[in-house]
Design an enzyme around this catalytic site. Sequence first.
Site, PDB file in Angstrom:
ATOM      1  N   GLY A 132       0.835  -1.211   0.000  1.00  0.00           N
ATOM      2  CA  GLY A 132       0.000   0.000   0.000  1.00  0.00           C
ATOM      3  C   GLY A 132       0.863   1.252   0.000  1.00  0.00           C
ATOM      4  O   GLY A 132       0.644   2.193  -0.785  1.00  0.00           O
TER       5      GLY A 132
ATOM      6  N   ASP B 258       4.777 -10.540   6.436  1.00  0.00           N
ATOM      7  CA  ASP B 258       4.372 -11.638   5.540  1.00  0.00           C
ATOM      8  C   ASP B 258       5.463 -12.018   4.535  1.00  0.00           C
ATOM      9  O   ASP B 258       5.366 -13.054   3.888  1.00  0.00           O
ATOM     10  CB  ASP B 258       3.121 -11.242   4.744  1.00  0.00           C
TER      11      ASP B 258
ATOM     12  N   ARG C 188      -4.234 -34.701  21.374  1.00  0.00           N
ATOM     13  CA  ARG C 188      -5.125 -33.799  20.650  1.00  0.00           C
ATOM     14  C   ARG C 188      -4.535 -33.356  19.317  1.00  0.00           C
ATOM     15  O   ARG C 188      -3.328 -33.414  19.112  1.00  0.00           O
ATOM     16  CB  ARG C 188      -5.322 -32.508  21.454  1.00  0.00           C
TER      17      ARG C 188
ATOM     18  N   MET D 140      -0.340 -15.483  10.621  1.00  0.00           N
ATOM     19  CA  MET D 140      -0.670 -14.458   9.625  1.00  0.00           C
ATOM     20  C   MET D 140      -0.154 -14.859   8.250  1.00  0.00           C
ATOM     21  O   MET D 140       0.695 -15.749   8.130  1.00  0.00           O
ATOM     22  CB  MET D 140      -0.133 -13.104  10.051  1.00  0.00           C
ATOM     23  N   GLY D 141      -0.629 -14.179   7.249  1.00  0.00           N
ATOM     24  CA  GLY D 141      -0.277 -14.487   5.867  1.00  0.00           C
ATOM     25  C   GLY D 141      -1.543 -14.478   5.046  1.00  0.00           C
ATOM     26  O   GLY D 141      -2.174 -15.498   4.850  1.00  0.00           O
ATOM     27  N   ARG D 142      -1.903 -13.268   4.650  1.00  0.00           N
ATOM     28  CA  ARG D 142      -3.164 -13.062   3.935  1.00  0.00           C
ATOM     29  C   ARG D 142      -3.105 -13.693   2.544  1.00  0.00           C
ATOM     30  O   ARG D 142      -3.983 -14.443   2.163  1.00  0.00           O
ATOM     31  CB  ARG D 142      -3.363 -11.554   3.810  1.00  0.00           C
TER      32      ARG D 142
ATOM     33  N   GLU E 259      -3.603 -17.695   7.620  1.00  0.00           N
ATOM     34  CA  GLU E 259      -4.968 -17.152   7.686  1.00  0.00           C
ATOM     35  C   GLU E 259      -5.645 -17.090   6.313  1.00  0.00           C
ATOM     36  O   GLU E 259      -6.864 -17.172   6.218  1.00  0.00           O
ATOM     37  CB  GLU E 259      -4.947 -15.754   8.308  1.00  0.00           C
TER      38      GLU E 259
ATOM     39  N   ARG F 271      -8.503 -28.667  18.831  1.00  0.00           N
ATOM     40  CA  ARG F 271      -8.653 -27.272  19.296  1.00  0.00           C
ATOM     41  C   ARG F 271      -7.891 -26.355  18.347  1.00  0.00           C
ATOM     42  O   ARG F 271      -6.934 -26.778  17.694  1.00  0.00           O
ATOM     43  CB  ARG F 271      -8.073 -27.105  20.702  1.00  0.00           C
TER      44      ARG F 271
ATOM     45  N   ARG G 109       3.292  -9.643  15.378  1.00  0.00           N
ATOM     46  CA  ARG G 109       3.751  -8.335  14.917  1.00  0.00           C
ATOM     47  C   ARG G 109       4.472  -7.557  16.012  1.00  0.00           C
ATOM     48  O   ARG G 109       5.056  -6.505  15.754  1.00  0.00           O
ATOM     49  CB  ARG G 109       2.547  -7.527  14.423  1.00  0.00           C
TER      50      ARG G 109
END
Length: 359
Positions: free
Chosen positions: A116, A139, A174, A181-183, A234, A277, A286
């Site tokens: 951006g 990222d 379990r 994170m990691g769009r 994510e 879970r 971050r």
Amino acid sequence: MRIAISTGGGDAPGLNAVIRAAVLSAIHRGWDVLGIKRGYAGLLGEDEVIPLTRESVRGIGHLGGTILRTTNRGSPFNYPILQPDGSYTYVDRSDELVENARKHGIDAIISIGGDGSLRIAQQLVAKGMKVVCVPKTIDNDVPGTVNTFGFDTAVSTAIEAIDKLHTTAESHDRVLVLEVMGRDAGFIALYSGVAGMASVILIPEIPFDIDKVCEKIRARDRRGRLFSIVVVAEGAAPVGGDESVIGESLPGQAKRVGGVSKWLASAIQQRTGKETRSLILGHLQRGGQPTGYDRLLSMRFGGAAIRAIEDEKWGHMLALQSPHIVTVPIEEVLGQTKRVDPEGDVVRTARELGVSFGD
Ligand code: F6P
């Protein structure tokens, strides 16, 4: 010479180290340095423009966050304005920004940010401003540079979490699903998953099949490994499906991707009968002190930004092309994407170690 520094987009450990290095390198040349607070808000009358001195950057190199604050809302070219009825309109405030930079006597700007901020920088350069960029994102998905600072710290935080999850998962037989994170890019999931020895790693670059994920967990059970760790980015999505969205974005903000771990945990439990879970590591990735690697990379970028200004590399971004720090035109960077290579050595190594990518 008077330069100004801005930090934009989500924060990343190492921002303060870049600021410190740039300020000290500029002072070393006898230049003046200003800090634009909260992205470009300081140049739009919505926050301050402050002097950055030797004292301002004393003792900040090892701290997370940014002393200049940051924002991921609103480009000056498309700035959200709240209306009395609660809705937003978007206006171009770039002329105001250019005028205010002139009033402050700013000769050049160092913009530290992700895609951006790079786009905004390119637009500002097109308006005649002198901008050089330092790439930033945990990222690691900025093209043209081997690494961005903050990535190594985020991976280390994720590995620490995976190590801790291992002991409790094993004690309870379990399945634990950790969402990192990691769009758009799965670098954090891949690197932390391999180094943390997860059994399943799911990334946006490799759409997954839930039945394949469950098959891996069952295969481990058959071998007496009654627990499993799944690391999911994510932005990962099932074959033919979309990424999960966790909540509403504020005006001017990108889509808030996340929540896939919750869906995965319930799908795994239903299909395998194993107690499963999930947890989202979120902004822990971050925060905190940058690792030694990130700190050094940040300082190298900060120093190189001042040399790039000296060389009048307007519209260029610093990049690590190991072992060198070089400059690349922002235009080139914006024309590319950087994603995990599903055929690359890290994925291949992981597969050979027995990791499932759910494909
Ligand atoms: O781009 C970096 C990043 O950490 C993404 O991985 C994540 O989706 C996003 O920032 C989260 O941003 P925010 O804190 O604004 O929700």
